[in-house]
Design a protein around this motif. Structure first.
Motif, PDB file in Angstrom:
ATOM      1  N   GLN A 130       0.834  -1.214   0.000  1.00 48.58           N
ATOM      2  CA  GLN A 130       0.000   0.000   0.000  1.00 48.58           C
ATOM      3  C   GLN A 130       0.865   1.260   0.000  1.00 48.58           C
ATOM      4  O   GLN A 130       0.550   2.245  -0.663  1.00 48.58           O
ATOM      5  N   VAL A 131       1.978   1.219   0.749  1.00 47.92           N
ATOM      6  CA  VAL A 131       2.868   2.387   0.787  1.00 47.92           C
ATOM      7  C   VAL A 131       3.571   2.550  -0.562  1.00 47.92           C
ATOM      8  O   VAL A 131       3.648   3.657  -1.111  1.00 47.92           O
ATOM      9  N   SER A 132       4.049   1.433  -1.137  1.00 46.44           N
ATOM     10  CA  SER A 132       4.686   1.510  -2.470  1.00 46.44           C
ATOM     11  C   SER A 132       3.716   2.069  -3.497  1.00 46.44           C
ATOM     12  O   SER A 132       4.087   2.880  -4.344  1.00 46.44           O
ATOM     13  N   LYS A 133       2.473   1.619  -3.398  1.00 48.49           N
ATOM     14  CA  LYS A 133       1.462   2.062  -4.376  1.00 48.49           C
ATOM     15  C   LYS A 133       1.248   3.572  -4.267  1.00 48.49           C
ATOM     16  O   LYS A 133       1.192   4.279  -5.269  1.00 48.49           O
ATOM     17  N   ALA A 134       1.151   4.057  -3.022  1.00 46.07           N
ATOM     18  CA  ALA A 134       0.962   5.499  -2.825  1.00 46.07           C
ATOM     19  C   ALA A 134       2.173   6.265  -3.357  1.00 46.07           C
ATOM     20  O   ALA A 134       2.029   7.281  -4.049  1.00 46.07           O
ATOM     21  N   ILE A 135       3.364   5.757  -3.071  1.00 46.34           N
ATOM     22  CA  ILE A 135       4.593   6.444  -3.507  1.00 46.34           C
ATOM     23  C   ILE A 135       4.641   6.510  -5.041  1.00 46.34           C
ATOM     24  O   ILE A 135       4.939   7.558  -5.622  1.00 46.34           O
ATOM     25  N   ARG A 136       4.299   5.381  -5.689  1.00 51.64           N
ATOM     26  CA  ARG A 136       4.335   5.323  -7.160  1.00 51.64           C
ATOM     27  C   ARG A 136       3.263   6.202  -7.775  1.00 51.64           C
ATOM     28  O   ARG A 136       3.504   6.984  -8.679  1.00 51.64           O
ATOM     29  N   GLU A 137       2.061   6.090  -7.231  1.00 52.59           N
ATOM     30  CA  GLU A 137       0.909   6.778  -7.818  1.00 52.59           C
ATOM     31  C   GLU A 137       1.087   8.300  -7.822  1.00 52.59           C
ATOM     32  O   GLU A 137       0.668   8.978  -8.750  1.00 52.59           O
ATOM     33  N   TRP A 138       1.702   8.826  -6.769  1.00 49.61           N
ATOM     34  CA  TRP A 138       1.826  10.290  -6.673  1.00 49.61           C
ATOM     35  C   TRP A 138       3.273  10.774  -6.747  1.00 49.61           C
ATOM     36  O   TRP A 138       3.554  11.894  -6.328  1.00 49.61           O
ATOM     37  N   ASP A 139       4.177   9.906  -7.263  1.00 56.88           N
ATOM     38  CA  ASP A 139       5.598  10.297  -7.368  1.00 56.88           C
ATOM     39  C   ASP A 139       6.115  10.928  -6.083  1.00 56.88           C
ATOM     40  O   ASP A 139       6.645  12.037  -6.092  1.00 56.88           O
ATOM     41  N   MET A 140       5.933  10.214  -4.982  1.00 52.19           N
ATOM     42  CA  MET A 140       6.279  10.811  -3.695  1.00 52.19           C
ATOM     43  C   MET A 140       7.788  10.891  -3.455  1.00 52.19           C
ATOM     44  O   MET A 140       8.303  11.920  -3.041  1.00 52.19           O
ATOM     45  N   VAL A 141       8.477   9.782  -3.670  1.00 50.89           N
ATOM     46  CA  VAL A 141       9.901   9.709  -3.310  1.00 50.89           C
ATOM     47  C   VAL A 141      10.662   8.915  -4.360  1.00 50.89           C
ATOM     48  O   VAL A 141      10.140   7.935  -4.902  1.00 50.89           O
ATOM     49  N   GLU A 142      11.889   9.353  -4.647  1.00 47.21           N
ATOM     50  CA  GLU A 142      12.804   8.588  -5.508  1.00 47.21           C
ATOM     51  C   GLU A 142      13.807   7.888  -4.596  1.00 47.21           C
ATOM     52  O   GLU A 142      14.106   8.404  -3.508  1.00 47.21           O
ATOM     53  N   THR A 143      14.393   6.784  -5.062  1.00 47.45           N
ATOM     54  CA  THR A 143      15.359   6.085  -4.192  1.00 47.45           C
ATOM     55  C   THR A 143      16.584   6.942  -3.910  1.00 47.45           C
ATOM     56  O   THR A 143      17.232   6.771  -2.876  1.00 47.45           O
ATOM     57  N   SER A 144      16.902   7.868  -4.804  1.00 49.47           N
ATOM     58  CA  SER A 144      18.092   8.707  -4.583  1.00 49.47           C
ATOM     59  C   SER A 144      17.796   9.905  -3.675  1.00 49.47           C
ATOM     60  O   SER A 144      18.700  10.656  -3.314  1.00 49.47           O
ATOM     61  N   ASP A 145      16.533  10.117  -3.328  1.00 51.84           N
ATOM     62  CA  ASP A 145      16.166  11.298  -2.521  1.00 51.84           C
ATOM     63  C   ASP A 145      16.715  11.228  -1.102  1.00 51.84           C
ATOM     64  O   ASP A 145      16.790  10.146  -0.511  1.00 51.84           O
ATOM     65  N   ARG A 146      17.051  12.392  -0.564  1.00 53.48           N
ATOM     66  CA  ARG A 146      17.324  12.499   0.883  1.00 53.48           C
ATOM     67  C   ARG A 146      15.987  12.819   1.542  1.00 53.48           C
ATOM     68  O   ARG A 146      15.368  13.848   1.258  1.00 53.48           O
ATOM     69  N   VAL A 147      15.555  11.922   2.412  1.00 57.73           N
ATOM     70  CA  VAL A 147      14.208  12.005   2.975  1.00 57.73           C
ATOM     71  C   VAL A 147      14.285  12.377   4.450  1.00 57.73           C
ATOM     72  O   VAL A 147      15.135  11.866   5.180  1.00 57.73           O
ATOM     73  N   LEU A 148      13.394  13.256   4.876  1.00 55.72           N
ATOM     74  CA  LEU A 148      13.299  13.605   6.299  1.00 55.72           C
ATOM     75  C   LEU A 148      11.898  13.223   6.775  1.00 55.72           C
ATOM     76  O   LEU A 148      10.900  13.694   6.225  1.00 55.72           O
ATOM     77  N   VAL A 149      11.839  12.347   7.782  1.00 53.84           N
ATOM     78  CA  VAL A 149      10.539  11.907   8.309  1.00 53.84           C
ATOM     79  C   VAL A 149      10.273  12.633   9.628  1.00 53.84           C
ATOM     80  O   VAL A 149      11.093  12.553  10.551  1.00 53.84           O
ATOM     81  N   ALA A 150       9.152  13.329   9.716  1.00 50.99           N
ATOM     82  CA  ALA A 150       8.768  13.986  10.974  1.00 50.99           C
ATOM     83  C   ALA A 150       8.216  12.912  11.902  1.00 50.99           C
ATOM     84  O   ALA A 150       7.191  12.300  11.596  1.00 50.99           O
ATOM     85  N   VAL A 151       8.903  12.653  13.014  1.00 50.41           N
ATOM     86  CA  VAL A 151       8.468  11.580  13.916  1.00 50.41           C
ATOM     87  C   VAL A 151       8.053  12.127  15.271  1.00 50.41           C
ATOM     88  O   VAL A 151       8.792  12.868  15.914  1.00 50.41           O
ATOM     89  N   SER A 152       6.856  11.723  15.679  1.00 47.29           N
ATOM     90  CA  SER A 152       6.299  12.218  16.945  1.00 47.29           C
ATOM     91  C   SER A 152       6.517  11.223  18.078  1.00 47.29           C
ATOM     92  O   SER A 152       6.237  11.538  19.221  1.00 47.29           O
ATOM     93  N   GLY A 153       6.964  10.000  17.746  1.00 48.62           N
ATOM     94  CA  GLY A 153       7.039   8.937  18.758  1.00 48.62           C
ATOM     95  C   GLY A 153       5.766   8.105  18.788  1.00 48.62           C
ATOM     96  O   GLY A 153       5.672   7.137  19.533  1.00 48.62           O
ATOM     97  N   GLY A 154       4.792   8.471  17.961  1.00 47.99           N
ATOM     98  CA  GLY A 154       3.536   7.715  17.845  1.00 47.99           C
ATOM     99  C   GLY A 154       3.650   6.629  16.774  1.00 47.99           C
ATOM    100  O   GLY A 154       4.653   6.531  16.068  1.00 47.99           O
ATOM    101  N   LYS A 155       2.578   5.837  16.650  1.00 53.99           N
ATOM    102  CA  LYS A 155       2.619   4.664  15.773  1.00 53.99           C
ATOM    103  C   LYS A 155       2.802   5.015  14.290  1.00 53.99           C
ATOM    104  O   LYS A 155       3.544   4.342  13.572  1.00 53.99           O
ATOM    105  N   ASP A 156       2.105   6.060  13.848  1.00 54.72           N
ATOM    106  CA  ASP A 156       2.106   6.339  12.410  1.00 54.72           C
ATOM    107  C   ASP A 156       3.475   6.780  11.910  1.00 54.72           C
ATOM    108  O   ASP A 156       3.972   6.280  10.906  1.00 54.72           O
ATOM    109  N   SER A 157       4.066   7.738  12.618  1.00 56.30           N
ATOM    110  CA  SER A 157       5.337   8.260  12.108  1.00 56.30           C
ATOM    111  C   SER A 157       6.458   7.239  12.244  1.00 56.30           C
ATOM    112  O   SER A 157       7.334   7.162  11.383  1.00 56.30           O
TER     113      SER A 157
END
Ligand code: AMP
Ligand code: FES
Ligand code: ZN
Ligand code: ZN
Length: 319
Positions: A33-60
């Motif tokens: 499901q995550v791959s599908k979302a990433i592909r469908e909306w061109d979210m992230v490339e493998t070469s990208d530097r990604v920053l994830v906002a993490v709250s310490g909760g389950k989702d992040s």
């Protein structure tokens, strides 16, 4: 209950799909499901530097884990909001997750760096806590991503979050927000690219994902959010979902497919009027951005030196 894929014993039922999954096929389903979302909306490339906002909760924590599983390289960003024990504990979960996996976690502490916390700051500025909190987080996420030279900022918003926000925005016809309620917002002057890879998963599924993967997360909800409207919209949608499985999914994805484009011109109009904040350089429609006004009214201060928005072409440009 049997797994829809292998007929082995299932551990979770997903009613909107009318399917049950065993442990392995549930994890595979989350990754799919995550791959599908990433592909469908061109979210992230493998070469990208990604920053994830993490709250310490389950989702992040789940989205950080899933991105790493899918082969992306991602650092974390934790913002300490000064909400008593809640913030202290959430910081521990975010830090433990990063430390155990040898990951890089950037932390920004609002009280230390900006001189105010959410409970006192929101009171002094006469704003609802969640509104002061959301404004502070958005500003700090954007500036940290730009300053760190990241290609994309990820948040852990899931299907329940997005459907509840959509519900609130349509109940009150906040059309100016509807044009921006998308799973991807492209980078533009002063803003990083922002993506929500969990929009195809519900919070029940991200909780199950963490449980199965042994990811420790803070279960408690923020004490300042208790009784807010967003939570009541979530409850209302959960009631509807019980009687009509899949309603949340079709509400949100139906909006994206059939209605969101109608509201984009209005959102673009707002964006066209952006100029640089005189205090911090962030994009704003006023002379001083809403974050800097909040800092002032909350009795806080700006860190020295004032953050430079690397990657932003707005600084120093005429406006
Ligand atoms: P919320 O606004 O609490 O629903 O959180 C939405 C998303 O914002 C989470 O999934 C995280 O990605 C991010 N987030 C929330 N709180 C924090 C925080 N204190 N520090 C970093 N990221 C956060
Ligand atoms: Fe922001 Fe609770 S996390 S007000
Ligand atoms: Zn199976
Ligand atoms: Zn500013």
């Amino acid at each position: 209950m049997k797994c829809v894929t292998c007929r082995g014993p299932a551990v979770i039922d997903i009613r909107r799909q009318n399917a049950n999954y065993c442990v392995d096929h549930f994890l595979e389903q989350c990754r799919r499901q995550v791959s599908k979302a990433i592909r469908e909306w061109d979210m992230v490339e493998t070469s990208d530097r990604v920053l994830v906002a993490v709250s310490g909760g389950k989702d992040s924590l789940a989205v950080w884990d899933l991105l790493l599983e899918l082969g992306y390289q991602a650092d974390g960003l934790y913002v300490g909001l000064g909400i008593g024990d809640y913030s202290d504990t959430s910081a521990v979960y975010a830090k433990n997750f990063a430390e155990e996996r040898g990951l890089n976690l950037i932390t920004i502490d609002l009280p230390t760096t900006y001189g105010y916390d959410i409970p006192n700051g929101s009171r002094a500025a006469r704003r609802a806590p969640c509104s002061a909190c959301g404004l502070s987080k958005r500003h700090l996420f954007d500036s940290a991503a730009l300053e760190g030279g990241y290609d994309v900022l990820v948040t852990g918003h899931n299907l329940d979050d997005e459907a509840a926000v959509l519900f609130g925005n349509t109940l009150h016809w906040h059309t100016e927000y509807l044009g921006r309620q998308l799973p991807v917002l492209p980078a533009r002057d002063g803003f990083p690219k922002k993506v929500k890879p969990l929009v195809r998963l519900t919070e029940r599924e991200t909780a199950a994902y963490c449980l199965i993967k042994g990811i420790d997360y803070l279960v408690d909800e923020c004490p300042m959010a208790v009784g807010n409207r967003h939570l009541s919209y979530k409850e209302a949608l959960n009631d509807i979902e019980v009687k009509s499985p899949g309603a949340k999914h079709s509400f949100y994805f139906g909006f994206l497919d059939r209605a969101s484009a109608l509201f984009i011109p209005e959102a673009e109009e707002d964006r066209a009027q952006l100029q640089d904040c005189l205090t911090c350089g962030a994009p704003t429609t006023a002379d001083i951005c809403a974050f800097c006004r909040l800092v002032d009214r909350a009795g806080g201060h700006h860190p020295e030196p004032v953050p430079v928005h690397l990657g932003s072409t707005r600084r120093g440009s005429s406006s």
